[in-house]
Design an enzyme around this catalytic site. Structure first.
Site, PDB file in Angstrom:
ATOM      1  N   SER A 190       2.173   8.406  -4.371  1.00 32.30           N
ATOM      2  CA  SER A 190       1.920   8.876  -5.931  1.00 32.30           C
ATOM      3  C   SER A 190       0.753   7.907  -6.442  1.00 32.30           C
ATOM      4  CB  SER A 190       3.183   8.659  -6.724  1.00 32.30           C
ATOM      5  OG  SER A 190       3.031   9.226  -7.866  1.00 32.30           O
ATOM      6  N   ASN A 191       0.713   7.904  -7.561  1.00 31.92           N
ATOM      7  CA  ASN A 191      -0.499   6.992  -8.118  1.00 31.92           C
ATOM      8  C   ASN A 191       0.028   6.507  -9.445  1.00 31.92           C
ATOM      9  OD1 ASN A 191      -1.206   8.775 -10.598  1.00 31.92           O
ATOM     10  ND2 ASN A 191      -1.399  10.567  -8.772  1.00 31.92           N
ATOM     11  N   ARG A 192      -0.944   5.743 -10.156  1.00 37.74           N
ATOM     12  CA  ARG A 192      -0.631   4.774 -11.462  1.00 37.74           C
ATOM     13  C   ARG A 192      -0.452   5.656 -12.453  1.00 37.74           C
ATOM     14  NH1 ARG A 192      -0.802  -0.122  -9.089  1.00 37.74           N
ATOM     15  NH2 ARG A 192      -2.366  -0.447  -7.594  1.00 37.74           N
TER      16      ARG A 192
END
Ligand code: PMT
Length: 399
Positions: free
Chosen positions: A208-210
């Site tokens: 995933s990402n931030r």
């Protein structure tokens, strides 16, 4: 959007009266002018001083009081109100309003006003579920009153069920939505995406990402507050669900694509603030991958590019999260994804991009001309983006 609005807050006699003080405080902090009317029964729970201190205005408790502070015509508040909010509303006051009674300052104000009325009931579950209250509520809804459904939970009486005073932010959300219902985006349907998609590796792990979802949620709420019907397609976030918005939660880019394609039919705009993963794992393991000695390689493949692939007769607004060559990279995305507008987001700037409450963006339309905005709250950025969306729809923005 509450700045300068006159909100008449009717406080009736229930244990949740003390929570109405927090509501008054939040409305004042949001820039509204708040005039409080307390019923006789409300005075049994708290004194007017609480609301006077919070609102810096005298509190109306008696229609016939004639001291200078209260020398106010019995329908004066109904005329200056942009909105009347009754919170908490007892079963008794709802019954009186449903019958058209006007035997005190609050019910008189409600009967006389042309402005929208929001009612936030709070009472014991048995009273809320009593057929008489159900009938009165239905009557009020039919007559255009806006009811905030009470929350379900533990009640002051010790029971559990529907009847709790809703959270302040829920009531504020309803107030904003009702105030904005005839604004510049009224009658438009807008699809917004938010958050970072989660691509599974195995049943336990994801890529995933931030993205926190804050930018997308701010856009969804701003569009709602300007009268739009909003569909928010969101990857998992820690944010609370905004009221008055249809929310569809997805995990992966593929799921988001399916939901976007379904939602854009009959919509006038798609705004993709989501940080969609560019890669997914080629073969997702069906069981948890065991830790073994040596390296582990994962084969990744492209996810679908939702924004580039989705088709239809609606405005396409994209974001470009860039760490270098902001403007030129964003211009390339306008071309490649055939966008009407791109929000170029320099994610290397302080107080900007992933996770922050503020953002610094450059808006670029099809003419390639950059409109640089200073660091602003994500809500302010959202409104500036929606101003551009209005112009693209040939609507004069109201902000
Ligand atoms: O959520 P926050 O913490 O508030 O952070 C906000 C944000 C930084 C996530 C947001 O402002 C932002 O920049 N969102 C876009 C992030 C991104 O994925 O940018 P991109 O340059 O990789 O993609 C360009 C556009 O194509 C985006 O609108 C994206 O939603 C879309 N896209 C990308 C990949 C893909 N497979 N499909 C897409 O539709």
């Amino acid at each position: 959007m509450l700045t300068g609005k006159t909100i008449v807050l009717g406080v009736t006699g229930g244990i949740a009266v003390y929570k109405a003080a927090d509501l008054a405080s939040k409305l004042i902090q949001a820039g509204a002018k708040v005039r409080v009317i307390m019923t006789k029964n409300a005075l049994e729970f708290v004194t007017p001083l609480t609301f006077e201190a919070i609102t810096s205005n005298s509190v109306i408790t008696d229609m016939f009081k004639t001291d200078a502070e209260h020398r106010i015509n019995h329908i004066a508040l109904s005329e200056i109100a942009d909105i009347v909010v009754i919170a908490p509303a007892t079963a008794n006051v709802m019954a009186k309003i449903a019958m058209g009674m006007a035997d005190d300052m609050l019910t008189t104000t409600v009967l006389a006003t042309d402005s929208p009325v929001v009612i936030a009931p709070a009472m014991h579950t048995a009273m809320w579920e009593n057929p008489v209250t159900r009938d009165n509520t239905a009557k009020l809804v039919k007559r255009g009153f806006h009811i905030v459904e009470p929350a379900i939970g533990r009640l002051a009486s010790g029971g559990y069920g529907p009847g709790r005073f809703p959270d302040t932010e829920v009531i504020v959300g309803h107030i904003k939505m009702v105030l904005g219902q005839n604004s510049d985006l009224a009658g438009k349907r807008i699809v917004v995406t938010a958050g970072g998609t989660q691509e599974p590796i195995d049943p336990v792990r994801i890529i995933s990402n931030r993205s926190s979802g804050k930018m997308g949620y701010a856009l969804a709420e701003a569009a709602r507050d300007r009268g739009a019907e909003v569909i928010l397609i969101t990857a998992p976030t820690a944010l609370s669900k905004p009221v008055g918005i249809r929310i569809i939660t997805v995990e992966t880019a593929v799921q988001m694509k399916t939901e976007v394609e379904n939602a854009v039919a009959n919509s006038q705009a798609l705004i993709m603030a989501a940080a969609v993963a560019d890669y997914q794992v080629a073969e997702v393991a069906s069981a948890k991958i065991k830790k073994e000695s040596g390296e582990l390689s994962l084969k990744l493949m492209h996810t679908p590019d939702i924004l580039a692939e989705v088709k239809g007769n609606f405005l396409k607004i994209g974001f470009a999260a860039e760490s270098q060559d902001l403007i030129s990279n964003a211009r390339i995305k306008v071309e490649k994804k055939r966008l009407d507008l791109i929000v170029a987001n320099d994610i290397t700037e302080e107080h900007s991009g992933f996770g922050s409450d503020t953002n610094k963006v450059v808006l670029i339309g099809q003419d390639g001309m950059p409109e640089s905005l200073p660091v602003m709250s994500k809500r302010e950025v959202a409104d500036r983006i929606l101003d551009r969306v209005c112009r693209l729809m040939n609507v004069q923005p109201k902000t």
